[in-house]
Motif scaffolding. Structure first.
Motif, PDB file in Angstrom:
ATOM      1  N   ASP A 168     -97.298  62.707  93.769  1.00  0.00           N
ATOM      2  CA  ASP A 168     -97.645  64.130  93.777  1.00  0.00           C
ATOM      3  C   ASP A 168     -96.832  64.937  92.763  1.00  0.00           C
ATOM      4  OD1 ASP A 168     -95.197  63.977  94.976  1.00  0.00           O
ATOM      5  OD2 ASP A 168     -95.718  65.147  96.749  1.00  0.00           O
ATOM      6  N   ASP A 169     -96.233  64.247  91.772  1.00  0.00           N
ATOM      7  CA  ASP A 169     -95.459  64.874  90.697  1.00  0.00           C
ATOM      8  C   ASP A 169     -94.198  65.563  91.211  1.00  0.00           C
ATOM      9  OD1 ASP A 169     -95.156  65.284  87.905  1.00  0.00           O
ATOM     10  OD2 ASP A 169     -95.777  67.381  88.124  1.00  0.00           O
ATOM     11  N   THR A 170     -93.649  65.059  92.295  1.00  0.00           N
ATOM     12  CA  THR A 170     -92.365  65.548  92.796  1.00  0.00           C
ATOM     13  C   THR A 170     -91.309  64.484  92.550  1.00  0.00           C
ATOM     14  OG1 THR A 170     -92.763  64.683  95.024  1.00  0.00           O
ATOM     15  CG2 THR A 170     -93.450  66.968  94.563  1.00  0.00           C
ATOM     16  N   GLY A 174     -86.860  64.223  96.672  1.00  0.00           N
ATOM     17  CA  GLY A 174     -87.060  65.650  96.883  1.00  0.00           C
ATOM     18  C   GLY A 174     -86.202  66.568  96.043  1.00  0.00           C
ATOM     19  N   TRP A 176     -84.111  66.900  91.914  1.00  0.00           N
ATOM     20  CA  TRP A 176     -84.029  66.341  90.569  1.00  0.00           C
ATOM     21  C   TRP A 176     -82.670  65.719  90.279  1.00  0.00           C
ATOM     22  CZ3 TRP A 176     -88.351  65.938  87.792  1.00  0.00           C
ATOM     23  CH2 TRP A 176     -89.420  66.795  88.068  1.00  0.00           C
TER      24      TRP A 176
END
Length: 524
Positions: A168-170, A174, A176
């Motif tokens: 989901d492009d995360t 959760g 960076w």
């Protein structure tokens, strides 16, 4: 006939210049030249690494069916420069065109760009796609931002590569960045197995003899040379790092232990920077280990951030800022580099051990470079050009594209904050927290003034005081200046006097600027 020169930091079979050409109509040219070995007086181990890796790579190329023209340093007709050897090779082979991957350093790239006019043949300069972010993309990213903060570039790189990203492009986990989990002080009671070593083979022993004969006056020792000099050895070292050191790398990446030269660090930078490994294969191996449950996320993310974030960002900043970056000096520092950077003869235990590691291994990890040796140089007001030259000389992974931004920008803040958001300045308290150096040091890390006071303490506050006009407005410097403001005037005067006494004791030390003076460093 097509001539393809290959430089000493381009040692990979996947080099862009080798693609799509007819091997029977191509000559590859590898050149060992004195100009590259002596434009600064490189550590002997650095010269051995590059020459041995080049000779091993030439054999690998021949095994792949390439016709290789190899010029050794001791060839009697060696002209001593890349340009001279390209000219000789064009005549020798009757070549009518040149193809080459762009150089990693400004001065070499400028020379290459002059070859078409000099030799009267067409030249194709191919972008170096061993790096993940093309320079054109980096320049576009930089042009779109007021502040060139690495973190935003890093997130873009994560999305570009898909490393540690979910469907989901995360970001995996959760968030960076797990840097807050990567600042632990040195571990206790956890002995380390020595990292994998690669004893010199016949090729490397021949190079060692050459270097000892021709560069005996250069800094460093070759007594323990054991760096990987081929792609196969570099991949063995990568596998060893993933298994033995990466699981604890994240947590302890900033820690220092006296006499423990590598701790949980990879030692892969020498192989990455000369082409024996690529950043993407290192990152893919790191992510795979995390996905298998063999390393924690903070370790995998921290290491990948160094590879696709900081390393690529530094390379982009080098090409964005050159040639002006070479001359920056925001604080107008003029003091000569102290002689202990060459000799290691200082009572400051942290500096002595970092220089010893540098001499013995052509290596020190990033906190030794940044917060010990770099921090001292900035606090003491050392000329940043001399500091940058020293780093370029002494480390086997040092090329100008990586050292100039790291040293002049991050370490010395000589660019005035173009690269870093604040100076990386620290007192002895930081070194005490992240190492065991202070326990055996003759200086007392808890004292600011007095004969046995840690020099870093007075130097830190004196640095803030004398550069107040340039630093007080920095939003990340409010806390140290608030502390300085609470000092009484007598305390401030004592600190200034303590710093002056120590800095005066450095006066008269032999300047260590290898390029400018040609002085031979004293033995450690």
């Amino acid at each position: 006939m097509l001539l393809i020169p290959i430089l000493g930091d381009q040692l990979t079979l996947e080099l862009a210049s080798l693609r799509g050409v007819d091997k029977s109509e191509t000559r590859l040219l590898l050149m060992e030249v004195m100009e590259e070995a002596t434009y600064v007086r490189h550590h002997k181990a650095k010269i051995v690494l590059i020459l041995s890796a080049m000779r091993h790579f030439a054999e690998e190329l021949r095994g792949e069916g390439w016709q290789v023209d190899y010029i050794r340093l001791d060839d009697p007709d060696n002209s001593g420069s890349f340009t001279g050897e390209v000219g000789r090779a064009l005549a020798r082979h009757g070549a009518d065109a040149i193809r080459i991957v762009g150089a990693g350093e400004w001065r070499v790239q400028k020379a290459i760009e002059g070859w078409a006019d000099r030799f009267g043949v067409p030249i194709e300069i191919v972008p170096d796609d061993r790096f993940i972010c093309p320079l054109t993309d980096f320049f576009a990213w930089a042009a779109s931002r007021r502040e060139l903060v690495m973190e935003s570039f890093y997130r873009q790189q994560r999305r570009r590569t898909g490393l540690l990203m979910e469907a989901d492009d995360t970001p995996t986990g959760g968030q960076w960045n797990f840097d807050k989990d990567n600042r632990a002080p040195p571990p206790k009671g956890r002995p380390l197995r020595e990292p994998q070593r690669f004893p010199p083979d016949d090729i490397t022993r021949e190079v060692i003899a050459l270097v000892e004969g021709r560069f005996s006056h250069h800094f460093g020792t070759l007594d323990s040379f054991a760096l990987p000099v081929s792609a196969s050895e570099a991949r063995e070292l990568l596998a060893d790092f993933i298994t033995e050191r990466l699981p604890r790398f994240g947590t302890y990446q900033d820690a220092m232990l006296e006499g423990v030269d590598f701790l949980y660090h990879s030692r892969l930078s020498t192989s990455l920077n000369c082409g024996l490994l690529t950043a993407i294969e290192v990152c893919e191996a790191t992510e795979a280990a995390y996905r298998r449950g063999e390393v924690p996320l903070n370790a995998a993310e921290g290491f990948i951030r160094q590879m696709i974030g900081w390393r690529e960002y530094i390379r982009g900043m080098y090409w964005l800022e050159m040639p002006g970056l070479s001359g920056v000096n925001y604080f107008a520092n003029q003091r000569d580099l102290p002689d202990f950077y060459w000799t290691g003869q200082t009572d400051m235990a942290c500096c002595a051990d970092s220089v010893r590691n540098t001499r013995d291994n052509a290596y020190a990890h990033h906190i030794q470079r940044l917060m010990v040796l770099g921090n001292f140089a900035m606090l003491a007001g050392i000329d940043p050009a001399q500091v940058a030259d020293w780093y370029l000389v002494v480390y086997a992974d040092a090329y100008e594209w990586v050292e100039h931004p790291n040293v002049l920008g991050m370490s010395q803040y000589a660019d005035g904050g173009r690269l870093g958001t604040k100076p990386y300045a620290g007192s002895g308290a930081y070194i005490n927290k992240m190492s065991n150096y202070c326990k055996g040091c003759r200086f007392d890390v808890k004292k600011r003034v007095g004969e046995d006071a840690c020099p870093f303490n007075a130097l830190y506050w004196d640095f803030l005081d004398r550069n107040e006009k340039k630093l007080r407005a920095n939003r990340r410097m409010w806390q140290p200046y608030a502390t300085w403001d609470r000092f009484g005037e007598d305390t401030k005067a004592d600190v200034r006097a303590q710093a002056k006494r120590f800095l005066d004791s450095l006066e008269g030390a032999a300047p260590g600027w290898a390029r400018a003076t040609g002085q031979e460093p004293a033995p450690l």
